[in-house]
Design a protein around this motif. Structure first.
Motif, PDB file in Angstrom:
ATOM      1  N   PRO A 157      46.058  35.248  37.038  1.00  0.00           N
ATOM      2  CA  PRO A 157      45.707  33.900  36.576  1.00  0.00           C
ATOM      3  C   PRO A 157      45.716  32.903  37.735  1.00  0.00           C
ATOM      4  O   PRO A 157      46.547  33.024  38.637  1.00  0.00           O
ATOM      5  N   VAL A 158      44.832  31.943  37.698  1.00  0.00           N
ATOM      6  CA  VAL A 158      44.793  30.887  38.709  1.00  0.00           C
ATOM      7  C   VAL A 158      45.930  29.894  38.448  1.00  0.00           C
ATOM      8  O   VAL A 158      46.484  29.312  39.367  1.00  0.00           O
ATOM      9  N   SER A 159      46.276  29.715  37.179  1.00  0.00           N
ATOM     10  CA  SER A 159      47.362  28.812  36.788  1.00  0.00           C
ATOM     11  C   SER A 159      48.187  29.480  35.691  1.00  0.00           C
ATOM     12  O   SER A 159      47.636  30.155  34.831  1.00  0.00           O
ATOM     13  N   ASP A 160      49.480  29.264  35.736  1.00  0.00           N
ATOM     14  CA  ASP A 160      50.346  29.766  34.672  1.00  0.00           C
ATOM     15  C   ASP A 160      50.628  28.706  33.622  1.00  0.00           C
ATOM     16  O   ASP A 160      51.126  29.015  32.550  1.00  0.00           O
ATOM     17  N   GLU A 161      50.316  27.450  33.943  1.00  0.00           N
ATOM     18  CA  GLU A 161      50.670  26.348  33.063  1.00  0.00           C
ATOM     19  C   GLU A 161      49.503  25.771  32.267  1.00  0.00           C
ATOM     20  O   GLU A 161      49.671  25.400  31.109  1.00  0.00           O
ATOM     21  N   PHE A 162      48.343  25.645  32.915  1.00  0.00           N
ATOM     22  CA  PHE A 162      47.227  24.934  32.306  1.00  0.00           C
ATOM     23  C   PHE A 162      45.988  25.820  32.253  1.00  0.00           C
ATOM     24  O   PHE A 162      45.885  26.800  32.976  1.00  0.00           O
ATOM     25  N   TYR A 163      45.050  25.428  31.398  1.00  0.00           N
ATOM     26  CA  TYR A 163      43.743  26.090  31.420  1.00  0.00           C
ATOM     27  C   TYR A 163      43.210  25.982  32.842  1.00  0.00           C
ATOM     28  O   TYR A 163      43.514  25.026  33.565  1.00  0.00           O
ATOM     29  N   TYR A 164      42.440  26.968  33.248  1.00  0.00           N
ATOM     30  CA  TYR A 164      41.899  26.959  34.605  1.00  0.00           C
ATOM     31  C   TYR A 164      40.476  27.492  34.605  1.00  0.00           C
ATOM     32  O   TYR A 164      40.045  28.162  33.669  1.00  0.00           O
ATOM     33  N   ILE A 165      39.758  27.173  35.677  1.00  0.00           N
ATOM     34  CA  ILE A 165      38.373  27.612  35.857  1.00  0.00           C
ATOM     35  C   ILE A 165      38.305  28.511  37.076  1.00  0.00           C
ATOM     36  O   ILE A 165      38.807  28.155  38.152  1.00  0.00           O
ATOM     37  N   VAL A 166      37.692  29.679  36.922  1.00  0.00           N
ATOM     38  CA  VAL A 166      37.477  30.585  38.047  1.00  0.00           C
ATOM     39  C   VAL A 166      36.246  30.076  38.786  1.00  0.00           C
ATOM     40  O   VAL A 166      35.126  30.137  38.265  1.00  0.00           O
ATOM     41  N   SER A 167      36.446  29.549  39.981  1.00  0.00           N
ATOM     42  CA  SER A 167      35.352  28.911  40.725  1.00  0.00           C
ATOM     43  C   SER A 167      34.199  29.875  40.995  1.00  0.00           C
ATOM     44  O   SER A 167      33.037  29.468  40.998  1.00  0.00           O
ATOM     45  N   GLY A 168      34.487  31.143  41.207  1.00  0.00           N
ATOM     46  CA  GLY A 168      33.438  32.127  41.465  1.00  0.00           C
ATOM     47  C   GLY A 168      32.525  32.379  40.288  1.00  0.00           C
ATOM     48  O   GLY A 168      31.441  32.940  40.449  1.00  0.00           O
ATOM     49  N   LYS A 169      32.941  31.964  39.088  1.00  0.00           N
ATOM     50  CA  LYS A 169      32.116  32.138  37.888  1.00  0.00           C
ATOM     51  C   LYS A 169      31.528  30.805  37.396  1.00  0.00           C
ATOM     52  O   LYS A 169      30.685  30.800  36.515  1.00  0.00           O
ATOM     53  N   CYS A 170      31.979  29.694  37.966  1.00  0.00           N
ATOM     54  CA  CYS A 170      31.524  28.376  37.508  1.00  0.00           C
ATOM     55  C   CYS A 170      30.197  27.996  38.165  1.00  0.00           C
ATOM     56  O   CYS A 170      30.073  28.007  39.385  1.00  0.00           O
ATOM     57  N   THR A 171      29.238  27.640  37.334  1.00  0.00           N
ATOM     58  CA  THR A 171      27.938  27.175  37.824  1.00  0.00           C
ATOM     59  C   THR A 171      27.675  25.725  37.421  1.00  0.00           C
ATOM     60  O   THR A 171      26.536  25.269  37.484  1.00  0.00           O
ATOM     61  N   GLU A 172      28.723  25.031  36.988  1.00  0.00           N
ATOM     62  CA  GLU A 172      28.578  23.661  36.472  1.00  0.00           C
ATOM     63  C   GLU A 172      27.579  23.619  35.321  1.00  0.00           C
ATOM     64  O   GLU A 172      26.907  22.611  35.095  1.00  0.00           O
TER      65      GLU A 172
END
Length: 115
Positions: free
Chosen positions: A58-73
């Motif tokens: 996980p990128v974060s253990d506390e909050f929702y997070y976005i995997v930058s490698g999959k984000c295309t805006e």
């Protein structure tokens, strides 16, 4: 540039179902490249090839997070990033560590979805 979720996140989860690339995950949840994409294998920066279904930390253990490698805006899907459009606390913001041009984002979309 990719979108990121700040620590102002209230963990409402409104953003997660809106992502066309399945790039958003609940804090503490492992993710993989193939979820929401057509990727079977992914070549990593060091040249290693991994199975797209291999679970990642996980990128974060506390909050929702976005995997930058999959984000295309949401480029190629919507006029604006849908996570930011539905976020009630405006914590989905551009990630200055991942600046990408429109062309790069569209190329990423094509890569993710084998277009």
């Amino acid at each position: 540039m990719a979108i990121m979720i700040t620590d102002e996140c209230i963990n409402c989860g409104a953003c997660e179902p809106e992502c066309p690339n399945t790039a958003i995950y609940e804090g503490g949840i492992e993710w993989n490249w193939s979820g929401g994409t057509e990727l079977k294998e992914v070549e990593m920066e060091g040249g290693d090839v991994i199975d797209g279904k291999e679970l990642q930390e996980p990128v974060s253990d506390e909050f929702y997070y976005i995997v930058s490698g999959k984000c295309t805006e949401c480029m190629g899907f919507h006029e604006e990033p849908q996570c930011a459009a539905v976020c009630p606390v405006d914590c989905c913001v551009p990630d200055p560590d991942y600046e990408e041009t429109e062309e790069e984002l569209l190329d990423k979309k094509a890569w993710l979805h084998n277009e």
